[in-house]
Design a protein around this motif. Structure first.
Motif, short mmCIF file in Angstrom:
data_model
loop_
_atom_site.label_atom_id
_atom_site.label_comp_id
_atom_site.label_asym_id
_atom_site.label_seq_id
_atom_site.Cartn_x
_atom_site.Cartn_y
_atom_site.Cartn_z
N LEU A 1 73.63 14.71 85.99
CA LEU A 1 73.71 13.76 87.10
C LEU A 1 74.33 12.46 86.60
O LEU A 1 73.97 11.96 85.53
CB LEU A 1 72.32 13.48 87.67
N GLY A 2 75.26 11.92 87.36
CA GLY A 2 75.94 10.70 86.94
C GLY A 2 76.26 9.82 88.13
O GLY A 2 75.94 10.14 89.27
N VAL A 3 76.91 8.70 87.83
CA VAL A 3 77.26 7.77 88.91
C VAL A 3 78.50 8.23 89.66
O VAL A 3 78.74 7.81 90.79
CB VAL A 3 77.49 6.35 88.34
N GLU A 4 79.27 9.12 89.03
CA GLU A 4 80.44 9.69 89.70
C GLU A 4 80.53 11.17 89.37
O GLU A 4 80.02 11.63 88.34
CB GLU A 4 81.73 8.99 89.24
N ARG B 1 65.71 11.46 90.12
CA ARG B 1 65.53 11.16 91.54
C ARG B 1 66.42 9.97 91.93
O ARG B 1 65.92 8.87 92.17
CB ARG B 1 64.06 10.85 91.85
N PRO B 2 67.73 10.19 92.00
CA PRO B 2 68.62 9.08 92.34
C PRO B 2 68.52 8.74 93.82
O PRO B 2 68.09 9.54 94.64
CB PRO B 2 70.01 9.65 92.01
N ALA C 1 62.95 17.52 98.60
CA ALA C 1 62.65 17.64 97.17
C ALA C 1 62.38 16.28 96.55
O ALA C 1 61.49 16.14 95.71
CB ALA C 1 63.81 18.33 96.46
N LEU C 2 63.14 15.27 96.94
CA LEU C 2 62.98 13.94 96.36
C LEU C 2 61.62 13.34 96.67
O LEU C 2 61.16 12.44 95.96
CB LEU C 2 64.10 13.01 96.86
#
Length: 266
Positions: free
Chosen positions: A31-34, A74-75, A96-97
Motif C-alpha cells: 500500500l502506498g500514496v500512489e 487502514r488508510p 473491512a476498515l
C-alpha cells in the motif's frame, strides 16, 4: 508466481528468500500514496482505491497465489480517487476498515480468493520461522513467569472474542497493558517506567485466520522489551514467527530477557 502483499520489511525479505530457495518467483505489492504497477525498481505500490486495478494487474502478470506478509493497513479512503475496477468492492472495503484486524483481513482474503488467487500462509512458505517449544535463551523462566504467563494467556483468550490484539503484558498477576490497533511497538513504548520485571505474551488470537497476520517478533521487539524493563517474552508455540532467530536469541541473551516458546494451556 506469488505476490507478497505487504511492505519491504523483514518478513517479506524472509519470505522472498524462502521462495527463491525453492525456485518460486515472487513480487511484492505494498500500500502506498500512489499506484505504481510497473516500477523501475522496488515493489509495486497501490492505493486502496485502486485495489480492483491491482487484482487485474496481478492476473495479467501471471500471479496465481498471494501471501499477506504482515497486518493490514487502514488508510483514509478518498472517494474521488476510486477507480472503475474498484468501485464494486467499495462496500466491502469500507466494512473491512471498520472491523478488528482479523475481521478486516478475512474480508481482504475473501476479495483475493474470489478474484481467483490462492491464499498462502507465511509460515507455510517459511516454516523455519516457527521455533519449537522450549526456552531459547540462557535465562530461564521463574515460578513468577510461569504464573504470569498463565494469567496473560487467560486475558488474551478473553480479548480474542473482541478482535482486539495479539499481545498482553502482565506483572505479578496484574495486567499492565494489552495490544490494540496501534500495535506491539506502540504498546511496548507506552509501558516504559511502568513494567519493570513484567512478562510479555505474544500469541495469535483464538480462532483467527492464520493465513494472515500471524504474529512476528525479532531483534527490534527484544530491544523495545529491554527498554521497557521487561524480564520475559513468551511466544505461543506454533503461533509466532521469529525473524532472524539467532540474532534475536543473542539479543535476548545480551539483555538478560527470557525468550520462552510455550505450549498453550489446554
Amino acid at each position: 508466481m506469488i505476490a507478497l502483499i505487504g511492505s519491504e520489511g523483514p518478513l517479506t525479505v524472509a519470505l522472498t528468500q524462502a521462495l527463491r530457495h525453492r525456485g518460486e518467483a515472487s513480487m511484492t505489492c505494498a500500500l502506498g500514496v500512489e499506484t505504481v504497477l510497473e516500477p523501475a525498481s522496488g515493489p509495486v505500490t497501490f492505493r486502496l482505491e485502486h485495489l480492483g486495478t491491482l487484482l487485474r494487474h496481478l492476473r495479467d502478470r501471471g500471479v496465481e497465489a498471494v501471501c499477506f506478509a504482515g497486518g493490514i493497513a487502514r488508510p483514509q479512503v478518498d472517494p474521488s480517487r476510486i477507480d472503475a475496477a474498484t468501485m464494486p468492492l467499495v462496500p466491502r472495503l469500507l466494512a473491512a476498515l471498520g472491523k478488528g484486524d482479523d475481521g478486516a483481513l478475512r474480508v481482504a482474503l475473501g476479495i483475493f480468493e474470489e478474484a481467483g488467487f490462492v491464499v498462502r500462509a507465511a509460515h507455510e512458505i517459511a516454516p523455519d520461522l516457527l521455533p519449537a517449544a522450549g526456552v531459547l535463551t540462557a535465562a530461564q523462566p521463574t515460578a513468577q513467569h510461569e504464573s504470569d504467563a498463565r494469567r496473560a494467556e487467560e486475558v488474551h483468550r478473553l480479548l480474542a472474542a473482541a478482535d482486539v490484539g495479539q499481545g498482553v503484558i502482565v506483572r505479578r498477576g496484574q495486567v499492565v497493558a494489552v495490544e490494540a490497533q496501534p500495535g506491539t511497538d506502540f504498546m511496548l513504548r507506552s509501558v516504559r517506567g511502568h513494567a519493570d520485571g513484567a512478562l510479555f505474551l505474544k500469541a495469535p488470537k483464538r480462532g483467527q485466520d492464520r493465513r494472515a497476520d500471524l504474529p512476528v517478533i525479532g531483534v527490534h521487539t527484544v530491544a523495545l522489551a529491554q527498554e521497557a524493563g521487561l524480564a520475559a517474552i513468551v511466544l505461543e508455540s506454533g503461533g509466532v514467527m521469529v525473524i532472524d532467530r539467532a540474532a534475536t536469541v543473542a539479543a535476548a541473551d545480551a539483555a538478560g530477557v527470557v525468550l520462552w516458546v510455550r505450549e498453550p494451556d489446554a
